[in-house]
Structures are given as C-alpha cells and as structure tokens.
Design a protein around this motif. Structure first.
Motif, short mmCIF file in Angstrom:
data_model
loop_
_atom_site.label_atom_id
_atom_site.label_comp_id
_atom_site.label_asym_id
_atom_site.label_seq_id
_atom_site.Cartn_x
_atom_site.Cartn_y
_atom_site.Cartn_z
N ASP A 1 26.76 84.97 126.36
CA ASP A 1 25.79 85.48 125.56
C ASP A 1 24.13 84.28 125.49
O ASP A 1 23.29 84.78 126.08
N ARG B 1 23.00 83.04 128.61
CA ARG B 1 22.34 83.91 129.67
C ARG B 1 20.92 83.60 128.50
O ARG B 1 19.76 83.73 129.78
N ARG C 1 17.66 83.51 130.51
CA ARG C 1 16.04 84.20 130.74
C ARG C 1 14.61 83.65 130.23
O ARG C 1 14.00 83.45 130.49
N ASP D 1 19.64 89.84 135.27
CA ASP D 1 20.49 89.23 135.37
C ASP D 1 21.54 88.74 137.03
O ASP D 1 21.63 87.62 137.10
N ASP D 2 21.40 90.05 137.41
CA ASP D 2 22.28 89.37 138.97
C ASP D 2 21.19 90.05 139.93
O ASP D 2 21.39 89.61 140.70
N SER E 1 20.93 83.38 140.33
CA SER E 1 20.90 83.93 139.55
C SER E 1 21.40 83.73 138.26
O SER E 1 21.89 82.76 138.54
N VAL E 2 20.99 84.44 136.88
CA VAL E 2 20.96 84.11 136.08
C VAL E 2 22.51 84.44 135.78
O VAL E 2 23.08 83.56 135.20
N SER E 3 23.26 85.18 136.43
CA SER E 3 24.80 85.35 136.35
C SER E 3 25.36 84.06 136.23
O SER E 3 26.71 83.55 136.37
N SER F 1 24.96 81.28 134.71
CA SER F 1 25.92 81.18 133.40
C SER F 1 26.96 80.60 134.31
O SER F 1 27.79 79.83 133.75
#
Lengths: 89, 383
Positions: A10, A13, A17, A31-32, A73-75, A78
């Motif tokens: 977390d 992420r 972000r 996130d995606d 993407s963030v995901s 990460s």
C-alpha cells in the motif's frame, strides 16, 4: 498475505499515486488505468519516474525491465518494485 | 560550492590539455570545417571519451561535476570538439544505462575512442517533436530492417557506430547500427553557422538490416528512456559548454577593457562598459553555479536533476549568446576580426539555444517539470 507485506505494498502504491498525481493536476486515475496509453504522462515523465523509483526504493531498473507491462499502470509499476525488492526480478 | 581535490586536479589537467592541444588549432580547423583526427585520438588517450564510464568498461569513472569541468573547458575553446565529445558521450551513456550485455560489449571501444559514436534522432519532419519520427524498424527474422532519414547528426561523417531511433509496431526503439552496414548512406553537411568542425551529416537508411542483439532498451522505450537519458546528459554538456563560451568571452572583455584607453582612461572605467561587464559576470557566475548544482544532483541520482539540468541549459545557453555578443561590442571592430576567437565563439554560442532542446522547448519542459516539484520555490520550498 502477511499484514506487514500488505502495508508495504500500500505504501508503494500511495507513493506512486502521489508522484504521478503531481503531473496530472486534477485528473483522477485508477491503479489499473494505463497512464501512458491515455496520454496522461509524457516521455519526459517516464525518465523521472524511473529515477524516482530507483532512489526511493533503492532498486535498479534494468534493461530487461523495460517492458510496457511493467510501467503502464500504478499496479504494474508497484508489481515491478515489489519483485525487485523481494529479489524475484 | 567547493570542488574536491580530485576535481581540482582534473580541472588543472583539462586546462593544460585545452591550452596546449585544443586552443592552438581550433580556429584553423573550424575554418577548414574539419575536425583533427589526431586530436580525437588524444582525447581518447586522455580518457575523455569515457570520462564517466565505469572502469570495468575502460572508463575513468569520474563524477558529473568533473564531466562538467571538462565540457566547460573544452566548450570555451572549441565548441566543435565539445559537440563531438558530447554526442559520443550521449550514446555511451545510453548504452551503459540501458544496453544488454551484448550491446555493452561495445563500451570499451567507445571509452577509448577507438570508435566514435553518433546520435541519430532528428529527422526532416521531426525536430523538437521527437515523438513524430518516421524512421521505421520492421521486425524480420534475426533482427530489424531499418528505413528512414536522419539529419543534423553530429559526428555523423566520422562515426563508426550510430544510435538510431525508429518506430516499430510496439512503439519506438533504439538500435546500434554500424556505419559499414549495407543500406547506410552518409551525406556530409557543410557551411553551418556555428561549430563548423562538428562533422555533421545527414544519414539515410534503406533496408538496413540490424541484428536483434543491437536493440538498446526495450521495444516501446526507445524515445522515452533511451533517447531522453542521452538528451538529459547532452543538455548538461551544453549548459557547461555555454558557460565555457561565456567565461572565455568575459575574460577577453575584462582584459581588453582594462587596457584599451578612450577619452583619457581605460574603458573599464566608463560606466556603460562597467554595466556590460558586471551583467556578464553575474550571469556567467549564476550559470556556472546552476551547472554545478545540476552536476551534484546528477551525482546523487536525484530525480530533480532533470529539471535543474534543463534550467541550467536554458539559462547558460542564453548567457553564452549575450556575453559573446557583449564581448564583440566591447572590442569594437577588433571583436569582428578573425584575429580573435570572439566572432567564432559568437557564432558557436548561437547553436547552444537550439541543440539538444531549443530554448522554447526548455521553457515548456521547465514549466511541466515544476508542476511535480514542490521543493523548488513551491509548497515545501527547500531551496
């Protein structure tokens, strides 16, 4: 999954972000969501992102890591960071 | 900001090299529009081509401040030479950062200067708009077939290896291409306004086969990561080289103004000349401090280095133009003479606002990067 691990994920992420959000202004993103494909971020930002990730998380982004699936993407980002930290990448 | 002992030693080394080997031939070679191959060999022998490359690849593993000191010193004497060294360094840096082991095998030859490298991004329809490149790398068995035209390639006429950016079905890519590959056509460019011995060329590629192990970075990352890594270093070189031009011109201005007498006294005792010199000195000093700061951030691999490098390039290039112009003004007709380097440096300075990102692009870049940097006179204001 161990709660410590979940908290660490977390944190990653949240940090991503926050960093990406500085460049998007009021634009919100999930996130995606494909942050490059939607034109939210530029090539210039891409290099800054790599530098930030390396400095913040103490990892090295290598030639082999330069795949769209690792950065879109963030995901995805990460996931790359987590793999690097755990030595699985 | 104080230099370390190592940096001071390097600075003295660079000064001697430039005074004894570079400055004496700069004007003649620029007039002939020809870079000295003998001098390029000396640059290689001294380790200047591989200054910041790791020792494992034959480099000197120097820091970015030291790189800046070299580019300032050479840039102040012969911008054509700085151009070639910088272009080569861009390729070496990008290969070192993003190359596979197969690609990195070329690094020792780049570090020694055995081969010269050139950076091929700009096209007839794609300059500032780098993402608009039209060169195409089509995947074929064993590699890529490269087709496209690149222009204004520094050292293009003498390079043995080119880092070429092209489009693929999966986005942009960067390919290392040998000069003697079939389908490579080199057209030298002459008559440029500044840095005329940069050995510029327009290069066309027609069905040029490039093996797949010559890909630098991943498919889709050619411009965003490989090109931008290279351009980021280039901007730092331009910034430091611009300070070199300004410093050389300022020194000449100060010397001349102290000796030249008009209306019964040295002209540096006339207020209007004092104003010119004062502004030139302040601007040159500010530009150098910005370069040193950018260099320090680069050595710490701080993400803010990109913003501060862009700021240094933007400011220092404009300072080079204004200070070189001022130097000619102070020298009068003598400043326009080929007997002095000022006219040559004035023309060289003009390029600095164009190459590796124009002044206008730097303004847009700085504004965008500032959005993500609250540290620099923003919310957190850590400056």
């Amino acid at each position: 999954m161990d709660t410590t691990v979940i908290e660490a994920m977390d944190d990653i992420r949240t940090h991503l972000r926050t960093f990406i959000g500085k460049y998007l202004g009021s634009e919100s993103f999930g996130d995606d969501e494909n942050i490059f494909g939607k034109g939210y971020v530029t090539s210039l930002f891409a290099l800054q992102l790599v530098m930030m990730v390396e400095k913040k998380f103490g990892i090295r982004v290598d030639n082999e890591d330069l795949k769209l699936s690792n950065f879109q993407s963030v995901s995805a980002i990460s996931g790359l960071i987590e793999r690097k930290l755990s030595g699985r990448s | 900001m104080d230099l370390s002992n190592e940096q001071k030693i390097a600075r003295a080394e660079f000064k001697t090299f430039v005074e004894t080997e570079v400055a004496p031939i700069a004007a003649t070679c620029d007039k002939a529009e020809e870079m000295s191959s003998g001098l390029l060999k000396r640059v290689g022998t001294c380790g200047y081509f591989g200054l910041t490359l790791p020792k494992s690849y034959g480099g000197r593993d120097a820091d970015m401040i030291t790189f800046g000191l070299l580019h300032r010193r050479i840039g102040g004497a012969w911008p054509s030479l700085r151009n070639i060294i910088a272009s080569h360094a861009m390729v070496a840096h990008a290969v070192c950062r993003w190359g596979s082991d197969a690609v990195k095998a070329v690094l020792p030859r780049l570090a020694s200067g055995e081969i010269i490298a050139a950076f091929c991004l700009t096209e007839p329809s794609a300059g500032s708009s780098a993402n608009s490149i039209e060169a195409r790398a089509s995947q074929v068995p064993g590699g890529y077939l490269l087709n496209g035209d690149k222009q204004w390639v520094t050292a293009g006429e003498i390079a043995a290896i080119y880092l070429v950016f092209a489009r693929t079905d999966q986005g942009s890519c960067a390919l290392l291409v040998d000069r003697d590959s079939a389908g490579v056509n080199i057209n030298p460019v002459r008559g440029m306004l500044g840095a005329p011995a940069s050995m510029l060329a327009h290069i066309s590629f027609r069905d040029c086969f490039v093996p797949e192990n010559r890909l630098v970075g991943g498919l889709g990352f050619g411009i965003s990561h490989v090109a931008y890594t290279a351009l980021d270093l280039a901007r730092y070189s331009v910034a430091c080289g611009s300070v070199g031009i300004a410093a050389t011109c300022l020194f000449a201005s100060r010397q001349y103004a102290a000796e030249r007498c008009q209306f019964g006294k040295p002209i540096d005792e006339h207020q209007l000349i004092q104003k010119i010199i004062a502004e030139a000195a302040v601007n040159t000093h500010a530009a150098w401090l910005m370069c040193l700061r950018a260099g320090a951030l680069r050595d710490r691999q701080d993400p803010s280095a990109i913003l501060e490098t862009a700021m240094a390039k933007y400011f220092a290039s404009r300072v080079a133009v204004s200070v070189s112009s001022d130097a000619i003004q102070i020298h009068g007709a003598r400043g326009c003479s080929a007997d002095l380097p000022l006219a040559r440096l004035y023309q060289d300075a003009r390029l600095m606002e164009i190459i590796d990102g124009t002044t206008q692009i730097m303004e847009v870049l700085i504004a965008r990067l500032l959005k993500g940097d609250s540290r620099l006179y923003g919310e957190s204001d850590e400056c």
